[in-house]
Design an enzyme around this catalytic site. Structure first.
Site, PDB file in Angstrom:
ATOM      1  N   LYS A 122      82.638  14.888  27.296  1.00 16.39           N
ATOM      2  CA  LYS A 122      83.291  14.086  26.243  1.00 16.39           C
ATOM      3  C   LYS A 122      83.993  14.367  25.093  1.00 16.39           C
ATOM      4  CE  LYS A 122      80.986   9.889  28.282  1.00 16.39           C
ATOM      5  NZ  LYS A 122      80.289   8.877  27.914  1.00 16.39           N
ATOM      6  N   ARG A 182      74.300  11.946  33.984  1.00 16.18           N
ATOM      7  CA  ARG A 182      75.506  11.426  34.590  1.00 16.18           C
ATOM      8  C   ARG A 182      76.604  12.823  34.524  1.00 16.18           C
ATOM      9  NH1 ARG A 182      80.517   8.907  33.606  1.00 16.18           N
ATOM     10  NH2 ARG A 182      81.345   7.614  35.532  1.00 16.18           N
TER      11      ARG A 182
END
Length: 274
Positions: free
Chosen positions: A221, A255
Site C-alpha cells: 500500500k 491479507r
C-alpha cells in the site's frame, strides 16, 4: 479463536494468510493481471500451494478515487470466477470483498465462505441483515465515506479511541443481526493519512480489547511505497517488515499479494514465540 467456514472450523489462534485475487482492471497493484481464466487458476493454485488459508476475491477496486462499478457488473465479474475456482479447487475457502448485500448473497450462494466488507455495513443498509441470514463469517473494516471520498475524512479527535468506538458500535449492530463470527480490519490506507497509518500500526494491540480476530491488510500500500519513495511493485520488502510487526502485535490474518513472503514471516515469528 475459531470461525466456521462452510462447516470447517478455522483456528485463528495460529495466524493465517489470506491471498488477494483481484478481478478488477484498476486495482492499484495487479489490476487486469488476472482476467483470463488460465492466469486466475494458475495464480490461485500458487497461493494455495504456498500456504494461503483463504483467497479474497474482489471485483470492485477500493483504492482511493476508484472508478464506480455497478452491482450488475460486479456480479458479472465475480460469479463466474467463483464457479471457476470451486470447480478447480473444491476445498478452497473464498472470501468475497464487497460492500453490497446482493453481491454477498449471490456469492455465498455460489459457494463462497466469508464476506469481507470495507464499510462494516454502512454502505448498504441490508448488509448486516443479509450476512446474519447467510450465517457466514464477516470481516468488518474501518472506513469513512466511500472509496471515492474516503481521503476527505481523515480528522480524528483520537485515532485509536475513535476506531474502538466505531468497532464497538458496528459489533453491536452485527450481533443484533445474528452475526457471531466477526473479524476486525482497522482499514490501513482507508480514511487515514500516512502518519495515521503508522500511528495505527504502532498501537495495533489496542484492538485486543475487542476480543475478536484481527485482520491486517497493508500489502504494497501507499503507506509503504510513498514513505520509501518507490512504487507498489518495489514495496515487498516494506510489506514484509510491517507484516512481521503486525504478527508480533497479535494479528490473526494477513491479507497479502505475496503469500510466500508472508508465510516466511509467519514461520519466523512462530519460531520466535515457540
Amino acid at each position: 479463536m475459531t470461525i466456521n467456514c462452510k462447516g470447517r472450523l478455522i483456528d485463528l489462534s495460529r495466524p493465517k494468510i489470506m491471498g488477494i485475487l483481484n478481478v478488477t482492471p484498476d486495482s492499484f497493484f495487479d489490476g487486469g493481471k488476472y482476467s483470463a481464466p488460465e492466469s486466475l487458476l494458475t495464480h490461485a493454485a500458487t497461493m494455495l500451494e504456498q500456504g494461503a488459508t483463504f483467497i479474497d476475491l474482489g471485483a470492485y477496486s477500493s483504492r482511493p478515487n476508484a472508478a464506480f462499478v455497478s452491482e450488475t457488473e460486479e456480479l458479472d465479474r465475480i460469479i463466474p470466477i467463483i464457479e471457476l475456482l470451486l470447480n478447480a479447487f473444491p476445498e478452497i475457502i473464498l472470501s468475497i470483498d464487497t460492500f453490497r448485500s446482493e453481491v454477498a448473497k449471490q456469492c455465498i450462494e455460489a459457494g463462497a465462505a466469508l464476506v469481507n466488507d470495507i464499510s462494516a455495513g454502512l454502505l448498504d443498509p441490508k448488509m448486516l441483515e443479509t450476512v446474519g441470514q447467510l450465517k457466514v463469517p464477516y470481516i468488518m473494516m474501518h472506513m469513512r465515506g466511500t472509496p471515492q471520498t474516503m481521503q476527505q475524512f481523515t480528522h480524528y479527535d483520537n485515532l485509536g479511541k475513535d476506531l474502538l468506538f466505531y468497532f464497538s458500535e458496528r459489533l453491536a449492530q452485527a450481533n443484533a443481526h445474528g452475526i457471531h463470527d466477526i473479524i476486525i480490519d482497522p482499514g490501513f490506507g482507508f480514511s487515514k493519512t500516512l502518519a495515521q497509518n503508522y500511528e495505527l500500526m504502532n498501537h495495533l494491540e489496542l484492538f485486543n480489547v475487542l476480543e475478536r480476530p484481527l485482520l491486517v491488510g497493508i500489502s504494497r500500500k501507499s503507506m509503504i511505497y510513498k514513505l520509501l519513495e518507490t512504487t507498489p511493485q518495489q514495496a515487498l520488502n516494506g510489506t514484509t517488515v510491517l507484516n512481521t510487526l503486525a504478527l508480533q502485535k497479535n494479528a490473526n490474518i494477513l491479507r497479502v499479494h505475496d503469500v510466500k513472503a508472508a508465510m516466511e514471516c509467519l514461520t519466523i515469528v512462530n519460531q520466535l514465540n515457540a
